[in-house]
Enzyme design. Sequence first.
Site, PDB file in Angstrom:
ATOM      1  N   ILE A  91     -17.041   5.145   8.617  1.00  0.00           N
ATOM      2  CA  ILE A  91     -15.717   5.240   9.225  1.00  0.00           C
ATOM      3  C   ILE A  91     -15.726   6.215  10.403  1.00  0.00           C
ATOM      4  O   ILE A  91     -15.031   6.018  11.402  1.00  0.00           O
ATOM      5  CB  ILE A  91     -14.648   5.649   8.182  1.00  0.00           C
ATOM      6  CG1 ILE A  91     -13.234   5.451   8.755  1.00  0.00           C
ATOM      7  CG2 ILE A  91     -14.847   7.077   7.709  1.00  0.00           C
ATOM      8  CD1 ILE A  91     -12.879   4.019   9.028  1.00  0.00           C
ATOM      9  N   SER A  95     -23.017  17.045   8.425  1.00  0.00           N
ATOM     10  CA  SER A  95     -23.427  15.881   7.642  1.00  0.00           C
ATOM     11  C   SER A  95     -24.849  16.084   7.151  1.00  0.00           C
ATOM     12  O   SER A  95     -25.677  16.682   7.852  1.00  0.00           O
ATOM     13  CB  SER A  95     -23.342  14.605   8.479  1.00  0.00           C
ATOM     14  OG  SER A  95     -23.851  13.491   7.760  1.00  0.00           O
ATOM     15  N   ARG A  96     -25.147  15.563   5.976  1.00  0.00           N
ATOM     16  CA  ARG A  96     -26.520  15.639   5.464  1.00  0.00           C
ATOM     17  C   ARG A  96     -27.407  14.578   6.104  1.00  0.00           C
ATOM     18  O   ARG A  96     -28.632  14.715   6.112  1.00  0.00           O
ATOM     19  CB  ARG A  96     -26.530  15.457   3.943  1.00  0.00           C
ATOM     20  CG  ARG A  96     -25.945  16.630   3.171  1.00  0.00           C
ATOM     21  CD  ARG A  96     -25.908  16.344   1.687  1.00  0.00           C
ATOM     22  NE  ARG A  96     -24.996  15.254   1.373  1.00  0.00           N
ATOM     23  CZ  ARG A  96     -24.846  14.741   0.152  1.00  0.00           C
ATOM     24  NH1 ARG A  96     -25.569  15.196  -0.846  1.00  0.00           N
ATOM     25  NH2 ARG A  96     -23.977  13.750  -0.049  1.00  0.00           N
ATOM     26  N   LYS A 126      -7.790   9.202   4.982  1.00  0.00           N
ATOM     27  CA  LYS A 126      -7.082   8.699   3.806  1.00  0.00           C
ATOM     28  C   LYS A 126      -8.078   8.325   2.709  1.00  0.00           C
ATOM     29  O   LYS A 126      -9.204   7.923   3.022  1.00  0.00           O
ATOM     30  CB  LYS A 126      -6.180   7.518   4.166  1.00  0.00           C
ATOM     31  CG  LYS A 126      -6.933   6.240   4.581  1.00  0.00           C
ATOM     32  CD  LYS A 126      -7.342   5.388   3.399  1.00  0.00           C
ATOM     33  CE  LYS A 126      -8.240   4.258   3.789  1.00  0.00           C
ATOM     34  NZ  LYS A 126      -8.779   3.523   2.630  1.00  0.00           N
ATOM     35  N   ASP A 146      -8.550   1.821  -2.701  1.00  0.00           N
ATOM     36  CA  ASP A 146      -9.042   2.436  -1.472  1.00  0.00           C
ATOM     37  C   ASP A 146      -8.526   1.649  -0.259  1.00  0.00           C
ATOM     38  O   ASP A 146      -7.955   2.247   0.660  1.00  0.00           O
ATOM     39  CB  ASP A 146     -10.569   2.515  -1.469  1.00  0.00           C
ATOM     40  CG  ASP A 146     -11.100   3.165  -0.209  1.00  0.00           C
ATOM     41  OD1 ASP A 146     -10.985   4.389  -0.072  1.00  0.00           O
ATOM     42  OD2 ASP A 146     -11.620   2.436   0.668  1.00  0.00           O
TER      43      ASP A 146
END
Length: 309
Positions: A11, A33-34, A87, A165
């Site tokens: 996303i 971020s990993r 969201k 979701d």
Amino acid sequence: MEIALVGVGKIAIDQHIPSISASPDWELSATVSRHGSVDGVEAFTDFDEMLEKRRDIRVISLCLPPVPRFDYAAKAIRAGRHVMLEKPPGATLAECHALEALAREHRVSIYATWHSREADKVAAAKAWLADKTLRKLHVTWKEDVRRWHPGQEWIWEPGGMGVFDPGINALSILTEILPVNVHLKSADLDVPENRQTPIGARLDFFHPNGAEVIADFDWRQTGDQIWQIEAVTDEGTLTLLEGGARIQIDGVEDALVSDNPLAGEYPRLYANMAKLLSTGGIDMDLRPMVHVSDALALGRRNAVEPFHE
């Protein structure tokens, strides 16, 4: 304004990064971020390190799954940063209420974003329904989970919400366009035998003026994907199609003209965040999440065949 993006997944790549890059209000100055990064942008793998080293960045956009998001948001707020939440804004309502209270305590802005509310025709639908008597409203939100959420195992775990979701997107539009609040009366949930969250749901709402309000969600849809809301009123039938991108009145396409100057849901979210910061505001509308929480509390669970990718 400089902003940091936490979570560089699908996303973020598809929506957040292009929207920030195109915005006159924002500059993407760091990522956390990993696994992912953005060319030319300082990348961190540790959130605490980013907060410490980049104290100049005052705004954090969180694109993590809902379960770990509370800890990140709370850390950001305690560090005096403004927070933008993908969201759903959290895994539970209690978490969301706690974050709003914390934001007020630290005098920072927090924004629970609902991107589907920013679809092109939602504002026009809201305006048209404002003075109509609603007779019936039917939400049909059916898509293929394998197509839109491949390999995202977290959606099947507690807190992942399953079919809610995407379904919460429909509920965010529902709560935006209706001039009165509705609440859930009953729900049926289809839960795969090998999963923790539903793959399908049917919801029945109480409307204070007696209108019939129902919703059908399904993640097993093949062929055409359906994101539709049909509202039958005393003065005609309004239909939102393609998640709010198209509108019809009594079957006539584009019968209502939207005057929203920006194109795209996520560019509008980032414009909204800029406005919130200019006024020191908070936007934590949790009504869509209340409906999901009520469905998970009231829903009759029906065991269905196992789901496998």
